[in-house]
Design an enzyme around this catalytic site. Structure first.
Site, mmCIF file in Angstrom:
data_model
loop_
_atom_site.group_PDB
_atom_site.id
_atom_site.type_symbol
_atom_site.label_atom_id
_atom_site.label_comp_id
_atom_site.label_asym_id
_atom_site.label_seq_id
_atom_site.Cartn_x
_atom_site.Cartn_y
_atom_site.Cartn_z
ATOM 1 N N GLN A 72 0.847 -1.275 -0.056
ATOM 2 C CA GLN A 72 0.137 0.100 0.269
ATOM 3 C C GLN A 72 0.842 1.392 -0.012
ATOM 4 O O GLN A 72 1.935 1.302 0.783
ATOM 5 C CB GLN A 72 -0.874 0.002 1.243
ATOM 6 C CG GLN A 72 -2.002 1.042 1.283
ATOM 7 C CD GLN A 72 -2.682 1.068 2.715
ATOM 8 O OE1 GLN A 72 -2.779 -0.180 3.242
ATOM 9 N NE2 GLN A 72 -3.422 1.973 3.013
ATOM 10 N N CYS A 78 -6.174 0.328 1.809
ATOM 11 C CA CYS A 78 -5.866 -0.985 2.229
ATOM 12 C C CYS A 78 -7.136 -2.048 1.707
ATOM 13 O O CYS A 78 -6.823 -3.104 1.604
ATOM 14 C CB CYS A 78 -5.702 -1.163 3.792
ATOM 15 S SG CYS A 78 -7.235 -0.796 4.685
ATOM 16 N N HIS A 249 -8.428 -1.669 9.688
ATOM 17 C CA HIS A 249 -7.370 -2.186 8.575
ATOM 18 C C HIS A 249 -7.821 -3.578 7.975
ATOM 19 O O HIS A 249 -8.006 -4.375 8.578
ATOM 20 C CB HIS A 249 -5.871 -2.223 9.223
ATOM 21 C CG HIS A 249 -4.751 -2.628 8.065
ATOM 22 N ND1 HIS A 249 -4.551 -1.626 7.387
ATOM 23 C CD2 HIS A 249 -3.733 -3.450 8.065
ATOM 24 C CE1 HIS A 249 -3.384 -1.837 6.713
ATOM 25 N NE2 HIS A 249 -3.222 -2.926 7.094
ATOM 26 N N ASN A 281 -1.132 -8.603 5.783
ATOM 27 C CA ASN A 281 -1.344 -7.220 5.938
ATOM 28 C C ASN A 281 -0.728 -6.485 4.537
ATOM 29 O O ASN A 281 0.149 -6.893 4.291
ATOM 30 C CB ASN A 281 -0.529 -6.750 7.294
ATOM 31 C CG ASN A 281 -0.436 -5.484 7.602
ATOM 32 O OD1 ASN A 281 -1.076 -4.779 6.731
ATOM 33 N ND2 ASN A 281 -0.407 -5.038 8.645
ATOM 34 N N TRP A 283 0.234 -3.812 4.121
ATOM 35 C CA TRP A 283 1.526 -2.943 4.370
ATOM 36 C C TRP A 283 2.657 -3.945 4.127
ATOM 37 O O TRP A 283 3.861 -3.374 4.093
ATOM 38 C CB TRP A 283 1.429 -2.498 5.869
ATOM 39 C CG TRP A 283 0.354 -1.362 6.091
ATOM 40 C CD1 TRP A 283 -0.201 -0.647 5.141
ATOM 41 C CD2 TRP A 283 0.073 -0.870 7.283
ATOM 42 N NE1 TRP A 283 -0.966 0.127 5.607
ATOM 43 C CE2 TRP A 283 -0.810 -0.045 7.221
ATOM 44 C CE3 TRP A 283 0.585 -1.147 8.576
ATOM 45 C CZ2 TRP A 283 -1.547 1.020 8.061
ATOM 46 C CZ3 TRP A 283 -0.305 -0.329 9.598
ATOM 47 C CH2 TRP A 283 -1.029 0.443 9.554
#
Length: 637
Positions: A72, A78, A249, A281, A283
């Site tokens: 991201q 997200c 998230h 995740n 990220w």
């Protein structure tokens, strides 16, 4: 069927660029701030660069495609990146979103064929839309601002994001969104959001086990899954918990399985298996640090071959395993995006699909108004669009999805907020063919939310139903798509007419002067005609040559029929006959009848069953309780 977005043909545009020897520049999504922001520039000076300016050897894919390709960027999307992570694990799905990917890939042997143009496909409002983009990507200091890959020369994720941003109006329109919507856009499936807290799964092992089976089935049948931990305040958003998880998230679920415990041959003879789920995740870091995290000692209970089989890696790559119990204890929301199988050639369950496109539109005439608002608006609720369908089995599971047109593309005009939408389901008369003019027995409905789509999974008993898609507030205009999936065909269709139409034969044959609703509530004290001392009764309602049959009630002398029929009557003095029969394999046997006169108004009666013909005055065992409503206004029921 695939339709080009804004009539841009990928093949024609690419051919034109190749013939002219120039790289494509998209006039519909220019390299200006209007393609980045709908409010104001939040980043600073942005430079648009083509992949060739960012890497000497650019590719769509480097070593294939995987969930690890996505990171991201400087957008709160997200939800979109998590959906892309799920998509990357399904080859049959991403090849729909990224069509002809080999043809779109950079060809080192034919550099002259490259035209700086790509196309991607998204499912929108009932059809696949082909979105064309040029390859100019927004950068700051030579780095991609938004979604990017681990490999600096891999660009599929950045290009897919650009195409999605174009369809939604601009990049900033992706800031904050709904993973369920993106999953549907990537698949054409149906997203079911689930509240894990409200569902009570944490404290109910049986419900938890049932949910795991459902999640496993969606995963094994190629569906996409996402999850999140709800943030209860602005300060909570993206707050990292002690366990390593992040609130507010979206996580992509990348695997669901039972993991075998133990080592060697003994493990194959033991029944110990853990229900487990793997997430990622967007990220690309910040993982779960509890039991069964990457380097936890629990993995010593699993053989090396089993660990390799399920792909356990000790890396801070954002991907991690948890037990399903820990998952339920920590996560609050789950999204299951089912791929609805409508193929008769499949080994898996096949669904029958009904697709209806409609609109909410205002009109001063109550009979023409189609924007009545939710059921709180008692006087206008039934003025909404109405769709009738039948449940033809004693029970059938239905998946119902209502979707409105996405309004993100109009954010810059101040019209980007979705309408709050939902739907109600009402059980109606078995023979209703005209619009409902008064609310009837509500059997279910969705929540009302300003999401692009709402979903309901419901089991319905045999009978006829009307579904009313609505906006929460009355008087709002909008378009919608209603999809209904059932085990057997539901015969879904829109109710358009308010009453029987006048025809050229009406003067000769007459036109109805009354409308009567007959509601058979129950029977009591019926004869037990079968060998087991009970019966399998049903009712037949007769009126002016029309017959309506109720479902059969099994093994009872006191059936609750709860069956309605509706009649538009030309011969007001002719009585309505209700007969009860016992269902048998060879021949149904008569159990008694009652007759009703045509009194205007509403009444409820409990009547003794009578015999047929000349013996009509002879009472038979049992009574029948009915409610009858009759009116001279044909649009009153």
């Amino acid at each position: 069927m695939v339709v080009p977005y804004k009539d841009q043909s990928f093949s024609a545009l690419r051919r034109q660029c190749q013939q002219n020897g120039r790289l494509f520049e998209d006039p519909l999504f220019p390299t200006t701030d209007q393609s980045l922001f709908y409010q104001s520039n939040q980043i600073g000076r942005v430079t648009w660069k083509r992949p060739k300016e960012l890497s000497s050897n650019p590719h769509l894919f480097v070593d294939g495609i995987s969930a690890h390709d996505l990171h991201q960027g400087q957008l709160g999307n997200c939800w979109f990146v998590a959906a892309c992570s799920s998509l990357a694990s399904r080859e049959s799905l991403w090849q729909k979103v990224i069509p002809d990917w080999k043809d779109q890939e950079w060809d080192d042997d034919k550099p002259e064929s490259y035209a700086g143009i790509f196309h991607f496909r998204f499912w929108r409002f009932g059809e696949w839309v082909d979105v064309v983009i040029d390859d100019q990507l927004p950068t700051v200091n030579g780095e991609l601002i938004y979604c990017h890959s681990n490999d600096s020369n891999e660009f599929w994720s950045a290009l897919v994001e650009k195409a999605y941003a174009k369809m939604c109006g601009c990049y900033e329109a992706l800031d904050g969104g709904n993973t369920a919507d993106a999953l549907v856009d990537f698949t054409g499936g149906v997203s079911e959001p689930m509240d894990l807290v409200e569902g009570g799964f944490k404290d109910d092992e049986e419900k938890r086990n049932e949910l795991f089976e459902r999640v496993l089935k969606v995963h094994n049948r190629g569906g996409l899954i996402s999850c999140s931990i709800r943030a209860t305040s602005a300060a909570d958003m993206e707050a990292r918990l002690a366990c390593g998880l992040v609130k507010g998230h979206a996580y992509a679920v990348t695997d669901v399985r039972r993991v075998r415990l133990g080592h060697g041959l003994l493990a194959y003879f033991r029944s110990d298996k853990l229900t487990m789920i793997r997430m990622r995740n967007p990220w690309g870091q910040r993982e779960w640090n509890g039991a069964w995290s990457d380097s936890s000692e629990e993995w010593q209970r699993v053989s090396k071959s089993e660990r390799e089989k399920i792909g356990v890696t000790v890396q801070d790559d954002g991907e991690f395993w948890m037990t399903f119990d820990d998952f339920i204890a920590n996560f609050t929301d789950l999204i299951l995006c089912r791929l609805i199988n409508t193929s008769y050639l499949s080994l898996h369950k096949t669904w029958e699909e009904a697709v209806m496109q409609g609109s909410w539109s205002r009109h001063d005439d109550p009979l023409l108004n189609r924007a009545g608002g939710c059921v709180n608006n008692k006087h206008s609720f039934v003025q909404n669009p109405q769709y009738v369908f039948d449940v033809k089995k004693p029970e059938d599971e239905f998946l119902i999805c209502l979707q409105q047109r996405d309004r993100r593309a109009t954010l810059s005009e101040g019209r980007g907020e979705n309408l709050a939408i939902g739907f109600d389901i009402h059980r109606v008369e078995l023979n209703r063919t005209y619009r409902m003019h008064a609310t009837q027995q509500k059997v279910g409905g969705s929540i009302y939310i300003n999401s692009r789509s709402v979903f309901l999974r419901i089991v319905l008993a045999e009978g006829r139903y009307v579904i009313l898609p609505t906006t929460f507030d009355p008087g709002l205009d909008g378009n919608f798509l209603l999809r209904i999936f059932s085990d057997v065909s539901s015969g879904c269709r829109e109710l358009i007419l308010d009453e029987p139409p006048h025809t050229c034969w009406s003067g000769l044959c007459g036109y109805p002067s009354l409308v009567t609703q007959v509601h058979i509530l129950r029977a009591d004290g019926l004869a037990g005609q079968d060998s087991n001392g009970v019966s399998d009764p049903y009712v037949m309602i007769r009126c002016e040559g029309e017959k309506v049959y109720s479902p059969v009630q099994k093994n009872t002398c006191s059936p609750v029929f709860d069956t309605k029929a509706l009649f538009y009557r030309k011969k007001s003095r002719q009585p309505i006959s209700i007969e009860i029969y016992n269902h048998n394999a060879l021949k149904d046997s008569f159990m008694g009848q009652v007759t009703l006169t045509a009194e205007q108004g509403e009444f409820q009666k409990t009547l003794h069953l009578r015999d047929k013909g000349n013996r009509q005055n002879n009472d038979l065992p049992g009574t029948l309780t009915v409610t009858v409503v009759t009116s001279s206004i044909l649009t009153s029921i």
